[in-house]
Motif scaffolding. Structure first.
Motif, short mmCIF file in Angstrom:
data_model
loop_
_atom_site.label_atom_id
_atom_site.label_comp_id
_atom_site.label_asym_id
_atom_site.label_seq_id
_atom_site.Cartn_x
_atom_site.Cartn_y
_atom_site.Cartn_z
N LEU A 44 1.84 -4.18 6.17
CA LEU A 44 2.10 -3.08 7.10
C LEU A 44 3.05 -2.05 6.50
N ASP A 45 3.81 -2.46 5.49
CA ASP A 45 4.75 -1.55 4.84
C ASP A 45 4.11 -0.75 3.71
N SER A 46 2.85 -0.98 3.41
CA SER A 46 2.19 -0.28 2.30
C SER A 46 2.08 1.20 2.64
N LEU A 47 2.50 2.04 1.70
CA LEU A 47 2.56 3.48 1.90
C LEU A 47 1.21 4.04 2.31
N ARG A 51 -4.23 0.21 -0.02
CA ARG A 51 -4.24 -1.12 -0.60
C ARG A 51 -3.30 -1.17 -1.80
N GLU A 52 -2.61 -2.29 -1.93
CA GLU A 52 -1.75 -2.54 -3.09
C GLU A 52 -2.24 -3.80 -3.79
N LEU A 53 -2.21 -3.76 -5.12
CA LEU A 53 -2.63 -4.90 -5.91
C LEU A 53 -1.45 -5.41 -6.73
N LEU A 54 -1.41 -6.71 -6.92
CA LEU A 54 -0.37 -7.34 -7.71
C LEU A 54 -0.76 -7.28 -9.19
N ALA A 55 0.03 -6.57 -9.97
CA ALA A 55 -0.27 -6.41 -11.40
C ALA A 55 -0.18 -7.75 -12.13
#
Length: 165
Positions: A44-47, A51-55
């Motif tokens: 919910l905090d993703s700008l 979607r955000e991925l873990l590098a």
């Protein structure tokens, strides 16, 4: 980079377990693909809800496939033996002007086919079974030495030669 010939993409298998690699006989078409799974860490905090991925996370895998004419060569016997004995030998894939990928692969399928008035053919698929190494292709020989550091390839005029310096 110049256009490369497809016949130069080679699949080689370790024949003895001691690093004696030989090209698998009869192949006419070859392919290698690389894949990496993603790990989604969106919250919910993703700008902006993006979607955000873990590098660096997720499983990496490579698969090799090839098809060709069945020749009943030593490499054909080695492939059959590897498959039926469940071995995981090292393999190399030579990618022209790119490099060599090497590591353990398991043969996941072998298919043989033939028709009444045609040649016997086969197809095989392999899946990576551990970490792979990559060695970049050796660059072509270096160009002429730049003696003056000016981008030229010849020594400059010598002092006292009468030529402008």
């Amino acid at each position: 980079m110049a256009v490369q010939s497809g016949k130069d993409l080679l699949i080689k298998m370790d024949m003895t377990g001691a690093g004696q690699f030989e090209t698998i006989a009869g192949l006419r078409a070859t392919r290698i693909s690389f894949n990496a799974e993603t790990v989604d860490v969106t919250s919910l905090d993703s700008l902006g809800g993006w979607r955000e991925l873990l590098a660096g996370a997720g499983v990496k895998a490579a698969s090799i496939s090839g098809s060709g004419v069945f020749r009943d060569a030593a490499t054909d016997e080695r492939a059959r033996s590897v498959f039926f004995n469940g071995e995981i030998p090292d393999c190399q894939v030579i990618i022209p002007d790119f490099g060599i990928v090497e590591g353990p692969f398991q043969i996941t399928s072998i298919e043989y086919a033939g028709s009444f008035n045609g040649e016997a053919t086969y197809e095989m698929s392999l899946a990576s079974a551990g970490a792979l190494d990559f060695v970049a292709a050796t660059p072509l020989a270096a160009g002429p030495e730049d003696y003056l550091g000016d981008g030229g390839d010849q020594p400059g005029p010598e002092q006292g030669s009468g030529e402008p310096v």
